[in-house]
Design an enzyme around this catalytic site. Sequence first.
Site, short mmCIF file in Angstrom:
data_model
loop_
_atom_site.label_atom_id
_atom_site.label_comp_id
_atom_site.label_asym_id
_atom_site.label_seq_id
_atom_site.Cartn_x
_atom_site.Cartn_y
_atom_site.Cartn_z
N ARG A 154 5.63 -16.21 31.05
CA ARG A 154 6.21 -15.80 32.32
C ARG A 154 5.14 -15.78 33.41
NH1 ARG A 154 9.70 -11.20 30.99
NH2 ARG A 154 11.43 -12.57 30.46
N ASP A 179 13.32 -20.85 22.79
CA ASP A 179 14.04 -20.72 24.04
C ASP A 179 14.08 -22.12 24.61
OD1 ASP A 179 15.31 -19.20 26.10
OD2 ASP A 179 13.99 -17.54 25.54
N LYS A 206 18.13 -18.96 24.17
CA LYS A 206 17.54 -18.76 22.84
C LYS A 206 18.41 -19.35 21.76
CE LYS A 206 15.16 -14.37 23.09
NZ LYS A 206 15.79 -13.99 24.38
N ARG A 242 23.89 -8.33 28.26
CA ARG A 242 22.62 -7.68 28.51
C ARG A 242 21.90 -8.27 29.72
NH1 ARG A 242 23.38 -11.05 24.39
NH2 ARG A 242 21.69 -12.08 23.25
N CYS A 290 0.03 -6.20 33.41
CA CYS A 290 -0.13 -5.99 31.97
C CYS A 290 -1.52 -5.43 31.73
CB CYS A 290 0.00 -7.31 31.22
SG CYS A 290 1.59 -8.11 31.48
N CYS A 340 0.99 -16.42 27.76
CA CYS A 340 2.12 -15.86 28.51
C CYS A 340 3.04 -16.96 29.06
CB CYS A 340 1.62 -15.00 29.66
SG CYS A 340 2.98 -14.22 30.57
N ARG A 396 21.43 -13.63 31.86
CA ARG A 396 21.72 -14.92 31.26
C ARG A 396 22.74 -14.79 30.13
NH1 ARG A 396 16.82 -17.53 28.96
NH2 ARG A 396 16.83 -19.16 30.52
N TYR A 397 22.63 -13.71 29.36
CA TYR A 397 23.54 -13.49 28.24
C TYR A 397 24.53 -12.40 28.65
CZ TYR A 397 19.71 -16.00 26.10
OH TYR A 397 18.75 -16.93 25.83
N ASP A 430 6.67 -21.40 24.25
CA ASP A 430 7.40 -22.00 25.38
C ASP A 430 6.50 -22.99 26.11
OD1 ASP A 430 9.83 -20.56 25.02
OD2 ASP A 430 8.82 -18.78 25.79
N CYS A 443 -2.06 -12.13 28.24
CA CYS A 443 -2.06 -13.03 27.09
C CYS A 443 -2.20 -14.46 27.58
CB CYS A 443 -0.76 -12.93 26.32
SG CYS A 443 -0.29 -11.25 25.93
C1 PLP Z 1 15.53 -12.99 25.08
C2 PLP Z 1 16.36 -12.53 26.17
C3 PLP Z 1 17.32 -11.52 25.97
C4 PLP Z 1 17.53 -10.84 24.64
O1 PLP Z 1 18.06 -11.68 23.67
P1 PLP Z 1 18.32 -11.09 22.21
O2 PLP Z 1 18.70 -12.27 21.40
O3 PLP Z 1 19.42 -10.08 22.34
O4 PLP Z 1 17.07 -10.43 21.73
C5 PLP Z 1 18.08 -11.16 27.05
N1 PLP Z 1 17.94 -11.74 28.26
C6 PLP Z 1 17.04 -12.70 28.46
C7 PLP Z 1 16.94 -13.31 29.82
C8 PLP Z 1 16.22 -13.13 27.43
O5 PLP Z 1 15.31 -14.09 27.66
S1 SF4 Z 2 3.10 -12.19 27.24
FE1 SF4 Z 2 2.76 -12.12 29.48
S2 SF4 Z 2 4.09 -10.49 30.19
FE2 SF4 Z 2 3.88 -10.20 27.98
S3 SF4 Z 2 2.17 -8.78 27.71
FE3 SF4 Z 2 1.33 -10.83 27.57
S4 SF4 Z 2 0.69 -11.32 29.68
FE4 SF4 Z 2 2.07 -9.58 29.81
#
Ligand code: PLP
Ligand code: SF4
Length: 361
Positions: free
Chosen positions: A125, A321, A328, A107, A116, A123, A103-104, A284, A120
């Site tokens: 995701r 986010d 972000k 990276r 995990c 979570c 996305r960025y 989120d 959590c």
């Molecule tokens: C949060 C995130 C990052 C890292 O972002 P930073 O601001 O560099 O910490 C990179 N890719 C994705 C998809 C993210 O959600």
């Molecule tokens: S936030 Fe989600 S992915 Fe991260 S450690 Fe907790 S359960 Fe696992």
Amino acid sequence: MLPSGGMRKSFTEDNQLVSNEEMLKKSLILLPEEKAFFASKNGKRALPFRLTTHYLKLIQSDPTGALRRMAIPRINELSVLDYETPDPLNEELFEKVPRCIHRYTDRVLVLVTDVCALYCRHCFRRRFTGENKGVLSEAEVRTIRGYIESHPEVRELILSGGDPLMVPDSKLEYILQILGTAGNITVTRISSRVPVVLPSRISRSLVRMLSRQRQVWMVLHINHPAEVSPRFAGTVRMMLESGIPLVSQTVLLKGVNDSVKTLAELFYRLLALGVKPYYLFQGDLAPGTSHLRVPLSRGLELYRELSSNISGLALPGYAVDLPGGGGKVRLGAGSIAEVRGGEYHIQSVDGRFFRYPVEQD
Ligand SMILES: *Cc1c(COP(=O)(O)O)cnc(C)c1O
Ligand code: SF4
């Protein structure tokens, strides 16, 4: 089920996994709202329940009840608001090849595993986490390497999930060797909650392996001062001594850490161990998490107060986010309000406006 490699030697009663109500009931008296979750048929379709015996002990000695809110599901989790979605960050849109989110520009984030040690309850995701997809296959690793090689702008690899440290040492080493050296990657960031919830997993051999790779940074997911246990502190020391720099990320959670006192305590404890607080995340809009979410207005208020009280070293960035794939955004304590009469009018942390000249280049 637990990752092997360095695990067996340090095997203690703290690294058992608790994954059903019967096991849990042996150690804790359940609250009515927790019982109601386990009793509900829909509970089976939610994010799986799992914690570690290490974390269970932390829960038992935490009178505030904050830790159990993060680990033990409540019936509220089954109430989904209409603006909550399984993929609140629209990550699927940026999943350029399977399990690789770009996305960025510079990276990429790789979903190493969906497992995990503790799931959590906040979570975000959960479209992916705990789905039994397991670890990235070798074919997937090769495809991601190819993607990184055809994108020379990518400099940083982020291993996420799930929890990458649930992967056995040898497989993790393979992933780091293939992806951590692909294209123009110079640094790998590993996001993990394992040092907090399953510290016995952080063996000397794991840390040695990580320190042999091209620069690895560790991002620790930690939300409450009571999670800073002596065992956690031990893993932090070991990683720092081996040259692995540590930063933290914290999710702002209702009834857990939504006070200046709790957050300041957490950040100072981390700082004292040599961990730089990096991000404080606004919750989120993931399904069933509204009972843990702090309203944004309250988050901004807390952050403003925090910024005017604690050391800049202890202060993480407060980020949200943006839903729908906006990415972000850091929300400042102060912000540029507007240019008026040839001057910027900028708000300070105490809410007052100050002027700064607009200069010519
Ligand atoms: C949060 C995130 C990052 C890292 O972002 P930073 O601001 O560099 O910490 C990179 N890719 C994705 C998809 C993210 O959600
Ligand atoms: S936030 Fe989600 S992915 Fe991260 S450690 Fe907790 S359960 Fe696992």
